[in-house]
Design a protein around this motif. Structure first.
Motif, PDB file in Angstrom:
ATOM      1  N   VAL A 193       0.998  -1.164   0.051  1.00 30.00           N
ATOM      2  CA  VAL A 193      -0.007  -0.145  -0.007  1.00 30.00           C
ATOM      3  C   VAL A 193       0.688   1.189  -0.009  1.00 30.00           C
ATOM      4  O   VAL A 193       1.574   1.465   1.160  1.00 30.00           O
ATOM      5  CB  VAL A 193      -0.774  -0.015   1.136  1.00 30.00           C
ATOM      6  N   LEU A 194       0.921   1.822  -1.231  1.00 33.67           N
ATOM      7  CA  LEU A 194       1.795   2.941  -1.238  1.00 33.67           C
ATOM      8  C   LEU A 194       1.114   4.372  -1.241  1.00 33.67           C
ATOM      9  O   LEU A 194      -0.214   4.352  -1.564  1.00 33.67           O
ATOM     10  CB  LEU A 194       2.669   3.003  -2.575  1.00 33.67           C
ATOM     11  N   ASN A 195       1.902   5.556  -0.566  1.00 31.94           N
ATOM     12  CA  ASN A 195       1.056   6.761  -0.634  1.00 31.94           C
ATOM     13  C   ASN A 195       1.627   7.850  -1.492  1.00 31.94           C
ATOM     14  O   ASN A 195       2.761   7.855  -1.599  1.00 31.94           O
ATOM     15  CB  ASN A 195       1.267   7.277   0.867  1.00 31.94           C
ATOM     16  N   ALA A 196       0.728   8.523  -2.471  1.00 34.16           N
ATOM     17  CA  ALA A 196       1.178   9.343  -3.329  1.00 34.16           C
ATOM     18  C   ALA A 196       2.105  10.305  -2.966  1.00 34.16           C
ATOM     19  O   ALA A 196       2.822  10.953  -3.518  1.00 34.16           O
ATOM     20  CB  ALA A 196       0.198   9.840  -4.049  1.00 34.16           C
ATOM     21  N   LYS A 197       1.783  10.805  -1.633  1.00 33.86           N
ATOM     22  CA  LYS A 197       2.749  11.860  -1.055  1.00 33.86           C
ATOM     23  C   LYS A 197       4.288  11.635  -0.813  1.00 33.86           C
ATOM     24  O   LYS A 197       4.972  12.307  -0.936  1.00 33.86           O
ATOM     25  CB  LYS A 197       2.045  12.197   0.184  1.00 33.86           C
ATOM     26  N   ASP A 198       4.250  10.303  -0.638  1.00 31.88           N
ATOM     27  CA  ASP A 198       5.812   9.479  -0.514  1.00 31.88           C
ATOM     28  C   ASP A 198       6.465   9.635  -2.120  1.00 31.88           C
ATOM     29  O   ASP A 198       7.701   9.462  -1.991  1.00 31.88           O
ATOM     30  CB  ASP A 198       5.958   8.223  -0.048  1.00 31.88           C
ATOM     31  N   PHE A 199       5.860   9.840  -3.088  1.00 35.72           N
ATOM     32  CA  PHE A 199       6.211  10.079  -4.406  1.00 35.72           C
ATOM     33  C   PHE A 199       6.429  11.598  -4.879  1.00 35.72           C
ATOM     34  O   PHE A 199       6.537  11.905  -6.156  1.00 35.72           O
ATOM     35  CB  PHE A 199       5.638   9.292  -5.180  1.00 35.72           C
ATOM     36  N   VAL A 201       3.767  13.962  -4.603  1.00 39.47           N
ATOM     37  CA  VAL A 201       2.290  14.386  -5.026  1.00 39.47           C
ATOM     38  C   VAL A 201       2.048  15.104  -3.745  1.00 39.47           C
ATOM     39  O   VAL A 201       1.900  14.521  -2.619  1.00 39.47           O
ATOM     40  CB  VAL A 201       1.552  13.276  -5.191  1.00 39.47           C
ATOM     41  N   SER A 202       1.198  16.325  -4.153  1.00 41.60           N
ATOM     42  CA  SER A 202       0.677  16.981  -2.888  1.00 41.60           C
ATOM     43  C   SER A 202      -0.768  16.494  -2.535  1.00 41.60           C
ATOM     44  O   SER A 202      -1.639  17.070  -2.507  1.00 41.60           O
ATOM     45  CB  SER A 202       0.601  18.548  -3.527  1.00 41.60           C
ATOM     46  N   GLN A 203      -0.633  15.317  -2.163  1.00 47.86           N
ATOM     47  CA  GLN A 203      -1.928  14.524  -1.782  1.00 47.86           C
ATOM     48  C   GLN A 203      -1.846  13.330  -0.942  1.00 47.86           C
ATOM     49  O   GLN A 203      -0.839  12.480  -1.229  1.00 47.86           O
ATOM     50  CB  GLN A 203      -2.491  14.270  -3.350  1.00 47.86           C
ATOM     51  N   ASN A 204      -2.563  13.114  -0.095  1.00 47.99           N
ATOM     52  CA  ASN A 204      -2.541  12.024   0.795  1.00 47.99           C
ATOM     53  C   ASN A 204      -3.575  11.142   0.094  1.00 47.99           C
ATOM     54  O   ASN A 204      -4.763  10.663   0.280  1.00 47.99           O
ATOM     55  CB  ASN A 204      -2.853  12.391   1.992  1.00 47.99           C
ATOM     56  N   ARG A 205      -2.758  10.015  -0.693  1.00 42.18           N
ATOM     57  CA  ARG A 205      -3.559   9.131  -1.740  1.00 42.18           C
ATOM     58  C   ARG A 205      -2.987   7.501  -1.403  1.00 42.18           C
ATOM     59  O   ARG A 205      -2.024   7.658  -2.121  1.00 42.18           O
ATOM     60  CB  ARG A 205      -3.681   9.559  -3.143  1.00 42.18           C
ATOM     61  N   GLN A 206      -3.521   6.700  -0.694  1.00 44.05           N
ATOM     62  CA  GLN A 206      -3.229   5.301  -0.621  1.00 44.05           C
ATOM     63  C   GLN A 206      -3.779   4.474  -1.662  1.00 44.05           C
ATOM     64  O   GLN A 206      -4.905   4.611  -1.774  1.00 44.05           O
ATOM     65  CB  GLN A 206      -3.401   4.963   0.866  1.00 44.05           C
ATOM     66  N   ARG A 207      -2.879   3.678  -2.304  1.00 43.79           N
ATOM     67  CA  ARG A 207      -3.327   2.754  -3.568  1.00 43.79           C
ATOM     68  C   ARG A 207      -2.592   1.669  -3.161  1.00 43.79           C
ATOM     69  O   ARG A 207      -1.205   1.648  -2.848  1.00 43.79           O
ATOM     70  CB  ARG A 207      -3.290   3.338  -4.777  1.00 43.79           C
ATOM     71  N   VAL A 208      -3.210   0.403  -3.530  1.00 49.29           N
ATOM     72  CA  VAL A 208      -2.407  -0.709  -3.468  1.00 49.29           C
ATOM     73  C   VAL A 208      -1.412  -0.856  -4.914  1.00 49.29           C
ATOM     74  O   VAL A 208      -2.373  -0.633  -6.013  1.00 49.29           O
ATOM     75  CB  VAL A 208      -3.418  -1.994  -3.671  1.00 49.29           C
ATOM     76  N   ILE A 209      -0.434  -0.962  -5.036  1.00 51.24           N
ATOM     77  CA  ILE A 209       0.412  -1.035  -6.332  1.00 51.24           C
ATOM     78  C   ILE A 209       1.058  -2.535  -6.211  1.00 51.24           C
ATOM     79  O   ILE A 209       1.882  -2.980  -5.306  1.00 51.24           O
ATOM     80  CB  ILE A 209       1.540  -0.122  -6.451  1.00 51.24           C
ATOM     81  N   LEU A 210       0.593  -3.415  -7.103  1.00 51.93           N
ATOM     82  CA  LEU A 210       0.906  -4.746  -7.172  1.00 51.93           C
ATOM     83  C   LEU A 210       1.766  -5.154  -8.292  1.00 51.93           C
ATOM     84  O   LEU A 210       1.661  -4.398  -9.355  1.00 51.93           O
ATOM     85  CB  LEU A 210      -0.111  -5.731  -7.121  1.00 51.93           C
ATOM     86  N   ALA A 391      -7.759   9.034 -11.885  1.00 52.29           N
ATOM     87  CA  ALA A 391      -6.628   8.560 -12.406  1.00 52.29           C
ATOM     88  C   ALA A 391      -5.206   8.382 -11.338  1.00 52.29           C
ATOM     89  O   ALA A 391      -5.569   8.792 -10.320  1.00 52.29           O
ATOM     90  CB  ALA A 391      -5.960   9.977 -13.030  1.00 52.29           C
ATOM     91  N   VAL A 392      -4.528   7.731 -11.777  1.00 51.62           N
ATOM     92  CA  VAL A 392      -3.062   7.460 -10.930  1.00 51.62           C
ATOM     93  C   VAL A 392      -2.358   8.655 -10.985  1.00 51.62           C
ATOM     94  O   VAL A 392      -2.215   9.344 -12.374  1.00 51.62           O
ATOM     95  CB  VAL A 392      -2.240   6.359 -11.520  1.00 51.62           C
ATOM     96  N   PRO A 393      -1.804   9.180 -10.200  1.00 57.10           N
ATOM     97  CA  PRO A 393      -0.934  10.580 -10.137  1.00 57.10           C
ATOM     98  C   PRO A 393       0.218  10.348 -11.020  1.00 57.10           C
ATOM     99  O   PRO A 393       1.118   9.336 -10.924  1.00 57.10           O
ATOM    100  CB  PRO A 393      -0.379  10.972  -8.899  1.00 57.10           C
ATOM    101  N   PRO A 394       0.416  10.920 -12.094  1.00 54.48           N
ATOM    102  CA  PRO A 394       1.533  11.111 -13.111  1.00 54.48           C
ATOM    103  C   PRO A 394       3.015  10.950 -12.361  1.00 54.48           C
ATOM    104  O   PRO A 394       3.743  10.126 -12.863  1.00 54.48           O
ATOM    105  CB  PRO A 394       1.310  11.843 -14.214  1.00 54.48           C
TER     106      PRO A 394
END
Length: 414
Positions: A193-199, A201-210, A391-394
């Motif tokens: 479970v990755l969070n877009a903010k750790d990449f 992105v100015s957003q707290n967005r958790q998604r599963v990246i398999l 969308a997935v944050p680019p």
């Protein structure tokens, strides 16, 4: 490396891979508006490659039509967007069109498959709204269509994105079935479970990246740790001209002068045309509520509950549940998750500037999702918001793709 993007949406995932240097062979998507967006993005990249980006700017500035824009692009490039529902019935047609795209490439193989089936059947909001908790929703099983493409093209790797709900859907049985079928197809998989903010992105967005890889490769799921500073919302919006509700700047060279540019991913250094800075018109009741929400946040660092509003502003009969009807995007922090519901109203995405007193614009939502300013979303404002929210944050995609590239290259082409 050649990439196929399944359930592509507006192309957030493939945008990141493309900017990281991958070759996107095909986008498969059923939504008409999203497909237009994908074709327009193909036009952008083609015109940029032949140093005629001014023609793309002309389109954004309404000097030429979409038809005229597309007429400047070779058909095989536009044909990389395959507008079709992914289903058993359409599978032969889709694969035939992918094969046609592969035939004109120097390499005829698919290295990577990316994408994620629609997530409504796994989302907490979708499950809460459905009396059967989405058990009978056919979208629960769209992952099987994804697997059909894996089997057909035998990519070396694949990236599968979805909401956290896929981990617990049907008591975890969906994930177990996914793992079993992919193992039978010859793949190891692992997920986080990755969070877009750790990449960045100015957003707290958790998604599963398999991530899946062929069993012949010795691969371990990376940690994806970056030395990243996140841009707060005030800086992210800094160079956008202030607007009141119902107004817009669309296709004009109207960035604020001498304002700090957020970063070169969001606004490339040579980019001057501001498009889709389009705001909603709000009624007086909502404007009064928005004003109070921002005031209370600035004063108390706290969101107002619905039952805390003045009685005359409470127009909903239900005042006992769903009390968090209004949220703002905080100036000093980052945004909460942008979702497709933003297409219906802006109550969860109130602009932090009290003087503008509105919900965020299309371009502001796109920036929160890390779409570059030269990315144009086709059709209506509603369609644009929906594409952005799904969308997935680019920028997240770009950093994943860039991180994986040397690892995959060393494994596949030692």
């Amino acid at each position: 490396m050649n990439v196929i993007d399944l359930f592509a949406g507006a192309g957030g995932l493939s945008e990141g891979f493309r900017q990281a240097g991958y070759n996107i062979i095909a986008h498969i998507e059923m939504d008409k508006s999203a497909c237009k967006t994908l074709r327009t993005r193909e036009a952008y990249y083609y015109l940029k490659s032949i140093k005629k980006i001014d023609l793309y700017e002309d389109y954004l500035m309404k000097k030429i039509s979409r038809e005229q824009l597309y007429n400047m692009v070779p058909n095989d490039i536009l044909d990389s967007v395959i507008e079709s529902e992914i289903s058993d019935e359409n599978f032969p047609k889709i694969t035939s069109m992918i094969d046609e795209q592969l035939s004109i490439c120097s390499s005829k193989i698919v290295d990577i498959v990316i994408g994620g089936p629609p997530c409504q059947a796994f989302s907490s909001a979708g499950i809460a709204r459905d009396p059967n908790r989405m058990k009978d929703d056919p979208r629960n099983y769209l992952y099987r269509q994804y697997i059909k493409f894996i089997i057909r093209y035998s990519p070396k790797f694949f990236i599968f994105e979805n909401v956290k709900g896929i981990l617990t859907a049907q008591k975890g049985n969906i994930l177990k079935a996914l793992q079993k079928e992919l193992s039978n197809a010859g793949y190891h998989i692992d997920y986080r479970v990755l969070n877009a903010k750790d990449f960045g992105v100015s957003q707290n967005r958790q998604r599963v990246i398999l991530i899946g890889w062929r069993k012949e490769y010795e691969f371990t799921y990376p940690d994806f740790i970056f030395p990243i500073q996140i841009t707060p919302i005030s800086e992210l919006f800094n160079d956008l001209p202030p607007l009141r509700n119902g107004l817009s700047v669309d296709g004009e060279k109207r960035y604020r002068r001498n304002a700090k540019v957020p970063n070169s991913f969001i606004r490339p250094r040579d980019w001057k045309v501001l498009s889709q800075h389009i705001t909603r018109a709000h009624n007086q009741n909502d404007l009064a509520i928005y004003n109070l929400v921002v005031e209370n946040w600035n004063k108390n660092n706290k969101l107002l509950k619905y039952n805390e509003l003045p009685t005359q502003l409470q127009t909903h009969n239900n005042r006992a549940i769903f009390l968090d009807r209004y949220k703002l995007v905080p100036a000093k922090g980052i945004s909460h998750t942008v979702v497709a519901h933003i297409a219906k109203d802006g109550h969860y995405y109130i602009h932090p500037d009290k003087h503008q007193n509105r919900s965020i614009s299309v371009r502001e939502a796109a920036r929160i999702q890390s779409f570059p300013d030269n990315f144009y979303f086709e059709d209506s404002r509603t369609a644009a918001f929906r594409q952005i929210g799904n969308a997935v944050p680019p920028l997240m995609s770009y950093r994943i793709a860039k991180y994986l590239k040397p690892i995959i290259t060393d494994l596949v082409y030692p």
